[in-house]
Motif scaffolding. Structure first.
Motif, PDB file in Angstrom:
ATOM      1  N   ARG A   1      12.425-108.803 -30.550  1.00 48.95           N
ATOM      2  CA  ARG A   1      12.180-109.757 -31.625  1.00 48.95           C
ATOM      3  C   ARG A   1      13.407-110.636 -31.821  1.00 48.95           C
ATOM      4  NH1 ARG A   1      13.429-109.125 -36.830  1.00 48.95           N
ATOM      5  NH2 ARG A   1      13.845-106.903 -36.445  1.00 48.95           N
ATOM      6  N   GLU A   2      13.187-111.933 -31.965  1.00 46.00           N
ATOM      7  CA  GLU A   2      14.290-112.874 -32.156  1.00 46.00           C
ATOM      8  C   GLU A   2      15.067-112.512 -33.430  1.00 46.00           C
ATOM      9  OE1 GLU A   2      15.115-117.709 -32.174  1.00 46.00           O
ATOM     10  OE2 GLU A   2      13.084-116.908 -32.010  1.00 46.00           O
ATOM     11  N   GLY A   3      16.373-112.543 -33.302  1.00 42.09           N
ATOM     12  CA  GLY A   3      17.243-112.206 -34.424  1.00 42.09           C
ATOM     13  C   GLY A   3      17.633-110.744 -34.488  1.00 42.09           C
ATOM     14  N   GLU A   4      17.066-109.907 -33.622  1.00 36.07           N
ATOM     15  CA  GLU A   4      17.419-108.484 -33.610  1.00 36.07           C
ATOM     16  C   GLU A   4      18.868-108.311 -33.178  1.00 36.07           C
ATOM     17  OE1 GLU A   4      16.000-104.255 -31.549  1.00 36.07           O
ATOM     18  OE2 GLU A   4      14.839-106.086 -31.235  1.00 36.07           O
ATOM     19  N   ALA A   5      19.510-107.283 -33.716  1.00 36.03           N
ATOM     20  CA  ALA A   5      20.916-107.042 -33.409  1.00 36.03           C
ATOM     21  C   ALA A   5      21.096-106.629 -31.955  1.00 36.03           C
ATOM     22  CB  ALA A   5      21.465-105.957 -34.330  1.00 36.03           C
ATOM     23  N   VAL A   6      22.076-107.255 -31.317  1.00 37.70           N
ATOM     24  CA  VAL A   6      22.465-106.891 -29.951  1.00 37.70           C
ATOM     25  C   VAL A   6      23.749-106.071 -30.047  1.00 37.70           C
ATOM     26  CG1 VAL A   6      23.208-107.737 -27.695  1.00 37.70           C
ATOM     27  CG2 VAL A   6      21.400-108.940 -28.951  1.00 37.70           C
ATOM     28  N   GLN A   7      23.741-104.872 -29.441  1.00 40.30           N
ATOM     29  CA  GLN A   7      24.870-103.959 -29.543  1.00 40.30           C
ATOM     30  C   GLN A   7      25.588-103.821 -28.203  1.00 40.30           C
ATOM     31  OE1 GLN A   7      23.118-100.311 -30.850  1.00 40.30           O
ATOM     32  NE2 GLN A   7      22.536-101.110 -32.864  1.00 40.30           N
ATOM     33  N   ALA A   8      26.892-103.613 -28.287  1.00 40.72           N
ATOM     34  CA  ALA A   8      27.681-103.392 -27.071  1.00 40.72           C
ATOM     35  C   ALA A   8      27.346-102.024 -26.490  1.00 40.72           C
ATOM     36  CB  ALA A   8      29.166-103.478 -27.387  1.00 40.72           C
ATOM     37  N   VAL A   9      27.119-101.977 -25.195  1.00 40.92           N
ATOM     38  CA  VAL A   9      26.835-100.691 -24.543  1.00 40.92           C
ATOM     39  C   VAL A   9      28.124-100.015 -24.069  1.00 40.92           C
ATOM     40  CG1 VAL A   9      24.527-101.430 -23.839  1.00 40.92           C
ATOM     41  CG2 VAL A   9      26.454-101.765 -22.280  1.00 40.92           C
ATOM     42  N   ALA A  10      29.258-100.695 -24.247  1.00 44.20           N
ATOM     43  CA  ALA A  10      30.545-100.118 -23.864  1.00 44.20           C
ATOM     44  C   ALA A  10      31.640-100.736 -24.717  1.00 44.20           C
ATOM     45  CB  ALA A  10      30.832-100.358 -22.387  1.00 44.20           C
ATOM     46  N   SER A  11      32.675 -99.962 -24.994  1.00 46.58           N
ATOM     47  CA  SER A  11      33.822-100.478 -25.740  1.00 46.58           C
ATOM     48  C   SER A  11      34.664-101.371 -24.843  1.00 46.58           C
ATOM     49  CB  SER A  11      34.676 -99.318 -26.261  1.00 46.58           C
ATOM     50  OG  SER A  11      33.936 -98.493 -27.127  1.00 46.58           O
ATOM     51  N   GLY A  12      35.466-102.218 -25.471  1.00 49.03           N
ATOM     52  CA  GLY A  12      36.342-103.085 -24.693  1.00 49.03           C
ATOM     53  C   GLY A  12      36.844-104.261 -25.499  1.00 49.03           C
ATOM     54  N   ILE A  13      37.250-105.309 -24.795  1.00 46.11           N
ATOM     55  CA  ILE A  13      37.796-106.513 -25.416  1.00 46.11           C
ATOM     56  C   ILE A  13      36.951-107.708 -25.001  1.00 46.11           C
ATOM     57  CG2 ILE A  13      39.806-108.031 -25.571  1.00 46.11           C
ATOM     58  CD1 ILE A  13      41.562-105.640 -24.989  1.00 46.11           C
ATOM     59  N   VAL A  14      36.622-108.542 -25.974  1.00 53.07           N
ATOM     60  CA  VAL A  14      35.807-109.723 -25.707  1.00 53.07           C
ATOM     61  C   VAL A  14      36.635-110.734 -24.910  1.00 53.07           C
ATOM     62  CG1 VAL A  14      34.535-111.641 -26.723  1.00 53.07           C
ATOM     63  CG2 VAL A  14      34.480-109.384 -27.820  1.00 53.07           C
ATOM     64  N   ILE A  15      36.132-111.125 -23.740  1.00 55.88           N
ATOM     65  CA  ILE A  15      36.824-112.129 -22.928  1.00 55.88           C
ATOM     66  C   ILE A  15      36.039-113.439 -22.844  1.00 55.88           C
ATOM     67  CG2 ILE A  15      38.069-110.404 -21.574  1.00 55.88           C
ATOM     68  CD1 ILE A  15      36.035-110.767 -19.340  1.00 55.88           C
ATOM     69  N   HIS A  16      34.797-113.428 -23.366  1.00 56.25           N
ATOM     70  CA  HIS A  16      34.027-114.671 -23.479  1.00 56.25           C
ATOM     71  C   HIS A  16      33.058-114.524 -24.640  1.00 56.25           C
ATOM     72  CE1 HIS A  16      32.236-118.478 -22.029  1.00 56.25           C
ATOM     73  NE2 HIS A  16      31.124-117.968 -22.537  1.00 56.25           N
ATOM     74  N   ALA A  17      32.944-115.593 -25.443  1.00 58.56           N
ATOM     75  CA  ALA A  17      32.028-115.579 -26.577  1.00 58.56           C
ATOM     76  C   ALA A  17      31.596-117.016 -26.861  1.00 58.56           C
ATOM     77  CB  ALA A  17      32.695-114.962 -27.799  1.00 58.56           C
ATOM     78  N   GLY A  18      30.404-117.402 -26.338  1.00 62.91           N
ATOM     79  CA  GLY A  18      29.928-118.763 -26.552  1.00 62.91           C
ATOM     80  C   GLY A  18      29.033-119.222 -25.420  1.00 62.91           C
ATOM     81  N   PRO A  19      28.691-120.511 -25.393  1.00 63.14           N
ATOM     82  CA  PRO A  19      27.793-121.044 -24.363  1.00 63.14           C
ATOM     83  C   PRO A  19      28.366-120.874 -22.955  1.00 63.14           C
ATOM     84  CG  PRO A  19      28.047-122.586 -26.177  1.00 63.14           C
ATOM     85  CD  PRO A  19      29.075-121.516 -26.382  1.00 63.14           C
ATOM     86  N   ASP A  20      27.472-120.576 -22.002  1.00 65.07           N
ATOM     87  CA  ASP A  20      27.884-120.438 -20.594  1.00 65.07           C
ATOM     88  C   ASP A  20      26.687-120.759 -19.701  1.00 65.07           C
ATOM     89  OD1 ASP A  20      28.892-119.847 -18.110  1.00 65.07           O
ATOM     90  OD2 ASP A  20      29.676-117.874 -18.672  1.00 65.07           O
ATOM     91  N   GLY A  21      26.361-122.027 -19.560  1.00 65.19           N
ATOM     92  CA  GLY A  21      25.316-122.481 -18.659  1.00 65.19           C
ATOM     93  C   GLY A  21      23.989-121.800 -18.879  1.00 65.19           C
ATOM     94  N   GLY A  22      23.426-121.280 -17.771  1.00 65.24           N
ATOM     95  CA  GLY A  22      22.124-120.628 -17.839  1.00 65.24           C
ATOM     96  C   GLY A  22      22.109-119.362 -18.675  1.00 65.24           C
ATOM     97  N   TYR A  23      23.300-118.770 -18.942  1.00 67.17           N
ATOM     98  CA  TYR A  23      23.361-117.572 -19.783  1.00 67.17           C
ATOM     99  C   TYR A  23      23.153-117.918 -21.258  1.00 67.17           C
ATOM    100  CZ  TYR A  23      25.226-114.731 -15.940  1.00 67.17           C
ATOM    101  OH  TYR A  23      25.402-114.044 -14.760  1.00 67.17           O
ATOM    102  N   GLY A  24      23.199-119.189 -21.605  1.00 65.65           N
ATOM    103  CA  GLY A  24      23.099-119.569 -23.011  1.00 65.65           C
ATOM    104  C   GLY A  24      24.303-119.070 -23.780  1.00 65.65           C
TER     105      GLY A  24
END
Length: 280
Positions: free
Chosen positions: A186-209
């Motif tokens: 369902r649109e708007g559902e929470a997306v959770q990290a499946v592994a711990s770590g450090i964010v190295i990208h957060a934002g638009p990226d071509g076909g990945y949206g």
């Protein structure tokens, strides 16, 4: 007559002298008796104080020994829970006890006895502390490895709409390689990290949206694509299970879903074996 008077006076003086002597001796005797009585009282008080101190030390020694035994029980339990070699972490054996033969009255410790036992107990505590420090490091590394290894689904509810590998491209109809697994929901559902770590990208990226990429160490990273909204920033430390985005359909997408991609050394690998391990 005069001679009689002199004899009487002499007798009185001599008698007074004897009485004075006796009185002085009595005073001296009384003084020494009082001194001895006071000394005996001080000895009793000193002995009582020493006995009380030894009793207090003995009770404290017993408490510390009980603490060591509880520490051994805890360490043994941790070793068993962690499936470690008990021979490496020897918590299963009771603490060593012993010492010289009792001195003085039966059932009482002397100060040297207590000091010897305290020294032995101090050595035991030092050994247990070293063992627990090593055990803690092992468990911390194991916990970190578990946290940074991808595991589980990125959404709580939904279904797999596309697997890893060759598939028919939904836009061109031609065969194409799909480097991840798509989870529709369902649109708007929470997306959770499946592994711990450090964010190295957060934002638009071509076909990945709107995409989030998390580097987890040991060569692993995870990618979450097509999000409606990104809720994390580059450089942010993420824990496994933490919400990082809201499910959407941005980029090259036919509907609300999250594209999960697991990379090792920069190359995509099949996430299937990781997602089968549900988080506890």
């Amino acid at each position: 007559m005069a001679t009689g008077v002199l004899l009487l006076v002499a007798s009185l003086l001599y008698g007074g002298y004897l009485v004075g002597q006796e009185y002085g001796v009595r005073n001296l005797v009384n003084h020494w008796q009082q001194t001895i009585t006071q000394s005996q009282r001080e000895v009793r008080v000193t002995r009582q104080t020493a006995d009380a101190r030894i009793d207090a030390l003995t009770r404290r020694l017993g408490e510390l020994q009980a603490d060591v035994m509880r520490l051994d029980a805890l360490g043994g339990k941790l070793v068993k829970m962690a499936n470690l070699d008990p021979r490496e972490f020897d918590f299963g054996h009771p603490p060593g006890q012993g010492g010289p033969d009792p001195k003085g009255e039966e059932g009482h410790f002397s100060a040297p006895d207590i000091q010897q036992q305290l020294d032995a107990l101090s050595q035991q505590l030092n050994e247990r502390q070293a063992q627990l420090e090593v055990l803690g490091q092992v468990l911390a590394r194991r916990h970190l490895r578990a946290e940074t290894t991808p595991k589980g689904w990125p959404i709580e509810k939904g279904w797999i709409s596309s697997y890893y590998g060759m598939r028919t491209d939904p836009f061109t109809g031609r065969p194409e390689f799909h480097p991840g697994i798509d989870f529709a929901g369902r649109e708007g559902e929470a997306v959770q990290a499946v592994a711990s770590g450090i964010v190295i990208h957060a934002g638009p990226d071509g076909g990945y949206g709107n995409m989030v990429e998390i580097a987890s160490g040991d060569g692993y990273s995870t990618i979450y694509g097509h999000n409606e909204r990104v809720d994390v920033k580059i450089g942010q430390v993420i824990r496994q299970g933490q919400v990082i985005a809201q499910l959407g359909s941005t980029g090259r997408s036919t509907g609300p879903h999250v594209h999960l991609e697991v990379r090792y050394q920069g190359h995509p690998i099949n996430p299937l074996r990781f997602i089968r391990k549900r988080r506890g």
